[in-house]
Design a protein around this motif. Structure first.
Motif, PDB file in Angstrom:
ATOM      1  N   LYS A 193       2.151  55.551 -17.250  1.00 37.09           N
ATOM      2  CA  LYS A 193       0.949  54.727 -17.122  1.00 37.09           C
ATOM      3  C   LYS A 193       0.319  54.872 -15.741  1.00 37.09           C
ATOM      4  N   ALA A 194       1.159  54.870 -14.708  1.00 40.62           N
ATOM      5  CA  ALA A 194       0.630  54.904 -13.350  1.00 40.62           C
ATOM      6  C   ALA A 194       0.266  56.303 -12.886  1.00 40.62           C
ATOM      7  N   LEU A 195       0.999  57.307 -13.388  1.00 39.51           N
ATOM      8  CA  LEU A 195       0.801  58.686 -12.939  1.00 39.51           C
ATOM      9  C   LEU A 195       0.482  59.591 -14.128  1.00 39.51           C
ATOM     10  N   PRO A 196      -0.740  59.533 -14.625  1.00 42.00           N
ATOM     11  CA  PRO A 196      -1.107  60.387 -15.763  1.00 42.00           C
ATOM     12  C   PRO A 196      -0.938  61.872 -15.471  1.00 42.00           C
ATOM     13  N   PHE A 197      -1.041  62.268 -14.198  1.00 39.24           N
ATOM     14  CA  PHE A 197      -0.813  63.668 -13.842  1.00 39.24           C
ATOM     15  C   PHE A 197       0.606  64.091 -14.193  1.00 39.24           C
ATOM     16  N   VAL A 198       1.599  63.264 -13.834  1.00 38.77           N
ATOM     17  CA  VAL A 198       2.995  63.571 -14.144  1.00 38.77           C
ATOM     18  C   VAL A 198       3.238  63.466 -15.641  1.00 38.77           C
ATOM     19  N   SER A 199       2.611  62.503 -16.281  1.00 37.47           N
ATOM     20  CA  SER A 199       2.741  62.373 -17.724  1.00 37.47           C
ATOM     21  C   SER A 199       2.235  63.617 -18.441  1.00 37.47           C
ATOM     22  N   LEU A 200       1.149  64.190 -17.923  1.00 35.50           N
ATOM     23  CA  LEU A 200       0.544  65.361 -18.549  1.00 35.50           C
ATOM     24  C   LEU A 200       1.365  66.624 -18.309  1.00 35.50           C
ATOM     25  N   PHE A 201       1.739  66.868 -17.053  1.00 44.02           N
ATOM     26  CA  PHE A 201       2.441  68.104 -16.712  1.00 44.02           C
ATOM     27  C   PHE A 201       3.956  67.991 -16.872  1.00 44.02           C
ATOM     28  N   GLY A 240       6.164  67.154 -20.630  1.00 38.70           N
ATOM     29  CA  GLY A 240       4.730  67.287 -20.454  1.00 38.70           C
ATOM     30  C   GLY A 240       4.011  67.362 -21.785  1.00 38.70           C
ATOM     31  N   LYS A 241       2.716  67.214 -21.742  1.00 38.37           N
ATOM     32  CA  LYS A 241       1.912  67.199 -22.959  1.00 38.37           C
ATOM     33  C   LYS A 241       1.055  68.448 -23.130  1.00 38.37           C
ATOM     34  N   LEU A 242       1.250  69.442 -22.262  1.00 38.50           N
ATOM     35  CA  LEU A 242       0.469  70.666 -22.331  1.00 38.50           C
ATOM     36  C   LEU A 242       1.206  71.717 -23.148  1.00 38.50           C
ATOM     37  N   LYS A 243       0.547  72.231 -24.160  1.00 40.54           N
ATOM     38  CA  LYS A 243       1.031  73.386 -24.916  1.00 40.54           C
ATOM     39  C   LYS A 243      -0.032  74.475 -24.783  1.00 40.54           C
ATOM     40  N   GLN A 244       0.410  75.740 -24.728  1.00 37.13           N
ATOM     41  CA  GLN A 244      -0.563  76.789 -24.483  1.00 37.13           C
ATOM     42  C   GLN A 244      -0.079  78.138 -25.001  1.00 37.13           C
ATOM     43  N   THR A 245      -1.011  79.078 -25.048  1.00 38.42           N
ATOM     44  CA  THR A 245      -0.706  80.455 -25.383  1.00 38.42           C
ATOM     45  C   THR A 245      -0.604  81.267 -24.094  1.00 38.42           C
ATOM     46  N   PHE A 246      -0.233  82.541 -24.219  1.00 36.86           N
ATOM     47  CA  PHE A 246      -0.429  83.483 -23.132  1.00 36.86           C
ATOM     48  C   PHE A 246      -1.932  83.767 -23.005  1.00 36.86           C
ATOM     49  N   VAL A 247      -2.302  84.402 -21.910  1.00 37.62           N
ATOM     50  CA  VAL A 247      -3.687  84.824 -21.711  1.00 37.62           C
ATOM     51  C   VAL A 247      -3.763  86.309 -22.052  1.00 37.62           C
ATOM     52  N   TYR A 248      -4.521  86.631 -23.126  1.00 37.48           N
ATOM     53  CA  TYR A 248      -4.599  88.009 -23.619  1.00 37.48           C
ATOM     54  C   TYR A 248      -5.963  88.625 -23.304  1.00 37.48           C
ATOM     55  N   PRO A 249      -6.000  89.897 -22.991  1.00 40.92           N
ATOM     56  CA  PRO A 249      -7.294  90.570 -22.850  1.00 40.92           C
ATOM     57  C   PRO A 249      -7.949  90.746 -24.215  1.00 40.92           C
ATOM     58  N   VAL A 250      -9.271  90.696 -24.230  1.00 46.84           N
ATOM     59  CA  VAL A 250     -10.010  90.980 -25.464  1.00 46.84           C
ATOM     60  C   VAL A 250     -10.051  92.501 -25.602  1.00 46.84           C
ATOM     61  N   LYS A 252     -12.630  90.739 -20.193  1.00 41.07           N
ATOM     62  CA  LYS A 252     -12.585  89.365 -20.684  1.00 41.07           C
ATOM     63  C   LYS A 252     -11.188  89.064 -21.221  1.00 41.07           C
ATOM     64  N   LEU A 253     -10.745  87.828 -21.002  1.00 39.19           N
ATOM     65  CA  LEU A 253      -9.444  87.386 -21.481  1.00 39.19           C
ATOM     66  C   LEU A 253      -9.599  86.063 -22.216  1.00 39.19           C
ATOM     67  N   TRP A 254      -8.724  85.859 -23.209  1.00 41.12           N
ATOM     68  CA  TRP A 254      -8.786  84.635 -24.024  1.00 41.12           C
ATOM     69  C   TRP A 254      -7.516  83.830 -23.850  1.00 41.12           C
ATOM     70  N   HIS A 255      -7.675  82.472 -23.879  1.00 44.10           N
ATOM     71  CA  HIS A 255      -6.518  81.583 -23.730  1.00 44.10           C
ATOM     72  C   HIS A 255      -6.790  80.273 -24.459  1.00 44.10           C
ATOM     73  N   ARG A 256      -5.702  79.603 -24.882  1.00 39.18           N
ATOM     74  CA  ARG A 256      -5.833  78.331 -25.604  1.00 39.18           C
ATOM     75  C   ARG A 256      -4.818  77.311 -25.089  1.00 39.18           C
ATOM     76  N   TRP A 257      -5.312  76.079 -24.837  1.00 38.99           N
ATOM     77  CA  TRP A 257      -4.473  74.913 -24.576  1.00 38.99           C
ATOM     78  C   TRP A 257      -4.508  73.994 -25.798  1.00 38.99           C
ATOM     79  N   ASP A 258      -3.416  73.310 -26.079  1.00 43.94           N
ATOM     80  CA  ASP A 258      -3.378  72.220 -27.052  1.00 43.94           C
ATOM     81  C   ASP A 258      -2.789  71.004 -26.352  1.00 43.94           C
TER      82      ASP A 258
END
Length: 317
Positions: free
Chosen positions: A101-109, A120-130, A213-219
């Motif tokens: 509640k007090a530290l949303p940064f820590v909650s997120l990462f 943490g609450k971050l899910k992601q892909t690798f970063v791929y070239p197009v 160009k490179l593509w990436h996704r966060w969830d």
């Protein structure tokens, strides 16, 4: 809680160096294996861990600058590196709720706080070239490429020279051998006797070309306050929007075009360039909410009782 899917197209404005392995004086780009049209192929990849670590550092800087405090080593490790676990691992739900509640940064990462781990609450892909090898991986809305990623790579060579052997520099700025010997002792004299002529070492760096160009996704499944912590990291990163290594040698400058997909609708989330950052409606509102939260923390913790703020950042509250 909302599910935010953030998709980013990075455009390299300068060559990108992201080293996977080195051999002798040559450094090579990081690669992985993908399956393309039923057959395995090698392709460059920028690791999610590198991207996450870069954003974590940016978000931690933003947080501490807003609170205008310096922290002890334990809190420093938590914010910038994810912390560590001391003693037997345990789960203190009440403490976890206070920290989230007090530290949303820590909650997120996420991070190791005291003797427990906050996921943490971050899910992601690798970063791929197009490129041709990733046509079946990146989303259909991204314009496909007929070129292999290898068409976007090259090797540039650098030289590292011994400036001590530069007569003009040495005569102007380097103290004499007798004075050097007095400062450092007899070992200096013996070393000088062994010194040979100046050597100039050449080394090569493989890079991904500017314009790629490179593509990436966060969830991210989080509340608005936590999303604001993520936006604050992007906002801080825009001050120096670089990826990869050798930034001091001219590598890594990028621009980023980021969309958010929420409830099936695609909207502009952020556009980041070396000159400015534009935040879409969702990102802007989230950052305003986060900034208000940090101001409240500053007013109620830092001004009145800085020690309580530091204890909270160290996971001891």
């Amino acid at each position: 809680m909302n599910h935010y899917r953030l998709e980013t197209i990075y455009t390299l404005l300068q060559p990108l160096s992201h080293i996977g392995e080195s051999e002798s004086t040559q450094s090579f780009l990081n690669t992985t294996t993908v399956v393309n049209d039923g057959k395995p192929e090698e392709v460059f990849v920028y690791t999610g861990n590198a991207l996450r670590g870069m954003l974590r550092d940016c978000g931690a800087r933003y947080l501490l600058n807003k609170l205008d405090i310096r922290v002890p080593l334990k809190a420093f490790h938590l914010l910038f590196s994810g912390g560590s676990i001391g003693g037997a691992q345990a789960l203190d739900i009440d403490q976890a709720k206070v920290i989230r509640k007090a530290l949303p940064f820590v909650s997120l990462f996420g991070g190791g706080v005291g003797n427990q781990i906050l996921d943490g609450k971050l899910k992601q892909t690798f970063v791929y070239p197009v490129c041709r090898e990733t046509n079946s991986i990146i989303p259909s809305y991204v314009e496909k490429s007929d070129y292999s990623w290898r068409h976007f790579t090259n090797v540039i060579e650098f030289s590292r020279k011994d400036d001590e052997k530069n007569v003009d520099l040495a005569e102007q700025f380097l103290i004499g051998q007798d004075e050097q010997q007095l400062l450092e002792g007899e070992t200096t004299k013996k070393k000088k006797e062994k010194d040979g002529p100046a050597t100039q070492m050449r080394y090569g760096v493989e890079y991904l070309a500017a314009g790629t160009k490179l593509w990436h996704r966060w969830d991210i499944i989080c509340d608005e306050l936590e999303l604001g912590a993520f936006v604050s990291a992007l906002h801080e990163w825009q001050k120096q929007p670089y990826l990869g290594g050798k930034n001091g040698s001219g590598f890594g400058l990028v621009q980023a075009d980021m969309d958010v997909i929420i409830n099936g609708q695609r909207k502009k989330f952020a556009d980041i360039s070396p000159e400015t950052v534009f935040l879409g409606e969702i990102a802007k509102k989230a950052k305003e909410t986060y900034d208000a939260h940090l101001k409240d923390m500053y007013d109620n913790y830092v001004i009145e009782n800085k020690s309580e703020m530091i204890k909270l950042l160290s996971g001891e509250a």
